[in-house]
Write a protein that holds these residues in place. Structure first.
Motif, PDB file in Angstrom:
ATOM      1  N   LYS A   1       0.806  -1.225   0.000  1.00  0.00           N
ATOM      2  CA  LYS A   1       0.000   0.000   0.000  1.00  0.00           C
ATOM      3  C   LYS A   1       0.839   1.274   0.000  1.00  0.00           C
ATOM      4  O   LYS A   1       0.402   2.271  -0.554  1.00  0.00           O
TER       5      LYS A   1
ATOM      6  N   SER B   1      -0.114  10.835   9.311  1.00  0.00           N
ATOM      7  CA  SER B   1      -0.438  10.345  10.649  1.00  0.00           C
ATOM      8  C   SER B   1       0.651  10.727  11.641  1.00  0.00           C
ATOM      9  O   SER B   1       1.784  10.996  11.256  1.00  0.00           O
TER      10      SER B   1
ATOM     11  N   ARG C   1       6.068   5.113  16.676  1.00  0.00           N
ATOM     12  CA  ARG C   1       7.073   4.159  16.181  1.00  0.00           C
ATOM     13  C   ARG C   1       8.363   4.885  15.809  1.00  0.00           C
ATOM     14  O   ARG C   1       8.329   6.047  15.412  1.00  0.00           O
TER      15      ARG C   1
ATOM     16  N   ARG D   1      11.963   4.817  10.216  1.00  0.00           N
ATOM     17  CA  ARG D   1      12.825   3.945   9.411  1.00  0.00           C
ATOM     18  C   ARG D   1      13.838   4.812   8.667  1.00  0.00           C
ATOM     19  O   ARG D   1      13.572   5.983   8.418  1.00  0.00           O
TER      20      ARG D   1
ATOM     21  N   TYR E   1       5.350  10.404   8.256  1.00  0.00           N
ATOM     22  CA  TYR E   1       4.648  10.495   9.535  1.00  0.00           C
ATOM     23  C   TYR E   1       5.150  11.735  10.255  1.00  0.00           C
ATOM     24  O   TYR E   1       6.224  12.247   9.941  1.00  0.00           O
TER      25      TYR E   1
ATOM     26  N   GLU F   1      -9.053   9.382  14.651  1.00  0.00           N
ATOM     27  CA  GLU F   1      -9.056   7.963  15.008  1.00  0.00           C
ATOM     28  C   GLU F   1      -7.661   7.639  15.500  1.00  0.00           C
ATOM     29  O   GLU F   1      -6.710   8.351  15.186  1.00  0.00           O
TER      30      GLU F   1
ATOM     31  N   ALA G   1      -5.024   4.016  16.851  1.00  0.00           N
ATOM     32  CA  ALA G   1      -4.922   2.572  17.060  1.00  0.00           C
ATOM     33  C   ALA G   1      -3.541   2.239  17.597  1.00  0.00           C
ATOM     34  O   ALA G   1      -2.579   3.009  17.397  1.00  0.00           O
TER      35      ALA G   1
ATOM     36  N   TYR H   1      -0.600   4.885  16.526  1.00  0.00           N
ATOM     37  CA  TYR H   1      -0.733   5.570  15.242  1.00  0.00           C
ATOM     38  C   TYR H   1      -2.054   6.326  15.292  1.00  0.00           C
ATOM     39  O   TYR H   1      -3.038   5.799  15.829  1.00  0.00           O
ATOM     40  N   ALA H   2      -2.105   7.529  14.718  1.00  0.00           N
ATOM     41  CA  ALA H   2      -3.364   8.265  14.758  1.00  0.00           C
ATOM     42  C   ALA H   2      -3.442   9.288  13.631  1.00  0.00           C
ATOM     43  O   ALA H   2      -2.424   9.717  13.086  1.00  0.00           O
TER      44      ALA H   2
ATOM     45  N   ASP I   1      -3.495   6.033   4.811  1.00  0.00           N
ATOM     46  CA  ASP I   1      -2.818   4.734   4.888  1.00  0.00           C
ATOM     47  C   ASP I   1      -2.965   4.299   6.341  1.00  0.00           C
ATOM     48  O   ASP I   1      -2.095   4.579   7.166  1.00  0.00           O
ATOM     49  N   ILE I   2      -4.106   3.689   6.665  1.00  0.00           N
ATOM     50  CA  ILE I   2      -4.391   3.338   8.066  1.00  0.00           C
ATOM     51  C   ILE I   2      -4.848   1.886   8.159  1.00  0.00           C
ATOM     52  O   ILE I   2      -5.190   1.270   7.149  1.00  0.00           O
ATOM     53  N   ASP I   3      -4.878   1.364   9.365  1.00  0.00           N
ATOM     54  CA  ASP I   3      -5.210  -0.053   9.526  1.00  0.00           C
ATOM     55  C   ASP I   3      -6.717  -0.258   9.695  1.00  0.00           C
ATOM     56  O   ASP I   3      -7.501   0.696   9.616  1.00  0.00           O
TER      57      ASP I   3
ATOM     58  N   GLY J   1      -8.551   1.703  12.515  1.00  0.00           N
ATOM     59  CA  GLY J   1      -8.765   3.111  12.164  1.00  0.00           C
ATOM     60  C   GLY J   1      -9.896   3.267  11.162  1.00  0.00           C
ATOM     61  O   GLY J   1     -10.714   4.190  11.255  1.00  0.00           O
TER      62      GLY J   1
ATOM     63  N   ARG K   1       4.662  -8.613  12.166  1.00  0.00           N
ATOM     64  CA  ARG K   1       3.816  -8.084  11.098  1.00  0.00           C
ATOM     65  C   ARG K   1       3.030  -9.212  10.420  1.00  0.00           C
ATOM     66  O   ARG K   1       1.883  -9.027  10.032  1.00  0.00           O
TER      67      ARG K   1
HETATM   68  P1  5GP Z   1       3.978   1.002   9.406  1.00  0.00           P
HETATM   69  O1  5GP Z   1       4.645   0.862  10.750  1.00  0.00           O
HETATM   70  O2  5GP Z   1       4.294  -0.149   8.483  1.00  0.00           O
HETATM   71  O3  5GP Z   1       4.206   2.355   8.773  1.00  0.00           O
HETATM   72  O4  5GP Z   1       2.401   0.917   9.687  1.00  0.00           O
HETATM   73  C1  5GP Z   1       1.876  -0.114  10.443  1.00  0.00           C
HETATM   74  C2  5GP Z   1       0.372  -0.108  10.321  1.00  0.00           C
HETATM   75  O5  5GP Z   1      -0.191   1.063  10.928  1.00  0.00           O
HETATM   76  C3  5GP Z   1      -0.113  -0.105   8.883  1.00  0.00           C
HETATM   77  O6  5GP Z   1      -1.155  -1.066   8.764  1.00  0.00           O
HETATM   78  C4  5GP Z   1      -0.641   1.295   8.685  1.00  0.00           C
HETATM   79  O7  5GP Z   1      -1.674   1.326   7.736  1.00  0.00           O
HETATM   80  C5  5GP Z   1      -1.160   1.608  10.072  1.00  0.00           C
HETATM   81  N1  5GP Z   1      -1.294   3.055  10.287  1.00  0.00           N
HETATM   82  C6  5GP Z   1      -0.468   4.043   9.876  1.00  0.00           C
HETATM   83  N2  5GP Z   1      -0.945   5.237  10.251  1.00  0.00           N
HETATM   84  C7  5GP Z   1      -2.100   5.005  10.919  1.00  0.00           C
HETATM   85  C8  5GP Z   1      -3.076   5.857  11.533  1.00  0.00           C
HETATM   86  O8  5GP Z   1      -2.991   7.071  11.549  1.00  0.00           O
HETATM   87  N3  5GP Z   1      -4.131   5.236  12.103  1.00  0.00           N
HETATM   88  C9  5GP Z   1      -4.287   3.896  12.104  1.00  0.00           C
HETATM   89  N4  5GP Z   1      -5.391   3.409  12.681  1.00  0.00           N
HETATM   90  N5  5GP Z   1      -3.398   3.064  11.530  1.00  0.00           N
HETATM   91  C10 5GP Z   1      -2.315   3.612  10.943  1.00  0.00           C
END
Ligand code: 5GP
Ligand code: ADP
Length: 224
Positions: free
Chosen positions: A29, A48, A52, A55, A64, A83, A85, A92-93, A112-114, A117, A160
């Motif tokens: 994604k 968001s 975390r 990277r 982010y 939102e 989570a 993440y928010a 790009d949220i889970d 969210g 993951r």
């Molecule tokens: P990553 O650590 O790989 O960037 O993201 C891990 C997961 O957190 C992914 O499934 C991503 O879509 C989700 N994520 C990223 N930003 C947000 C957010 O603002 N809200 C929610 N609910 N999930 C998020």
């Protein structure tokens, strides 16, 4: 030309799409989001906040806003988050302000949220949300993409994959489901979804006035 042609100049008048893309980590994604954001000036990313660690390839304020847990909790308590989570042990928010501004200006926003969210956005703004779930073609390919990305430790990759099980189980909560096998094909499908959703009647509120004019002109043409 006056009249109905105004419908096509609806930038600003159109209601923005809240375009949500979710997938198990590694399904693609981020790549798909990047392609969409690069090619389509009408859509912007909702950036968001996350607790975390950054990277190596990530830039603060672009991928982010990297914040600490105290800042996250303060934002949550102030009601600044649309939102939030906890994913893989990190928060993440989505900050509320930029989303409300973009929608009011008729711009589309990419999230790009889970799954957690997405379900929260449904509760608050279902009519504005269009959600797409991206599936990997196979678990073997998902694993190999996570390894190829080479940005996470083996233990993180394992976590993951464990989360992927719960996430894939939610595929039926989404409006659209795409399999990201061939990247170009999947990207083409994603663009088609967005193009169609922009044309939904409820996203073109200005049409009512335009059509009233059309009908009035029609009445005049028939009677005159
Ligand atoms: P990553 O650590 O790989 O960037 O993201 C891990 C997961 O957190 C992914 O499934 C991503 O879509 C989700 N994520 C990223 N930003 C947000 C957010 O603002 N809200 C929610 N609910 N999930 C998020
Ligand atoms: P996500 O954001 O879902 O965690 P990424 O977009 O970072 O996943 O993709 C994970 C890895 O898989 C990246 O290295 C990416 O380039 C690669 N990838 C994504 N889609 C495809 C595809 N269709 N075919 C092959 N590799 C892909």
């Amino acid at each position: 030309m006056q009249g109905i042609s105004k419908i096509e100049s609806g930038a600003g008048a159109r209601r923005g799409v809240m375009f949500v893309i979710s997938s198990p980590s590694g399904a693609g994604k981020s790549v798909l989001s990047r392609l969409l954001l690069q090619s389509d000036p009408e859509i912007r990313l909702s950036i968001s906040v996350t607790t975390r660690a950054r990277r190596p390839s990530e830039v603060d304020g672009v991928h982010y806003h990297f914040i600490d847990v105290a800042t996250f909790e303060a934002m949550r308590e102030r009601g600044d988050l649309l939102e939030w989570a906890e994913v893989h042990g990190n928060f993440y928010a989505t900050p509320r302000g930029p989303v409300e501004l973009a929608l009011a200006e008729g711009r589309d926003i990419l999230f790009d949220i889970d799954v957690q969210g997405t379900l929260q956005l449904y509760q608050r703004m279902r009519a504005d949300v269009v959600s797409v779930f991206i599936l990997p073609p196979s678990i073997a390919e998902l694993q190999s993409r996570l390894k190829r990305r080479a940005e996470d430790e083996d233990a993180v990759i394992r976590r993951r994959l464990q989360t992927a099980e719960t996430e894939i189980a939610h595929w039926s909560d989404y409006d659209y489901v795409l399999v990201n096998d061939d990247l170009e094909k999947c990207y083409g499908e994603l663009k088609q979804i967005l193009a169609s959703e922009r044309l939904r009647r409820h996203r073109q509120p200005f049409l009512a006035d335009e059509i009233a004019v059309l009908l009035s002109d029609l009445g005049k043409a028939l009677n005159g």
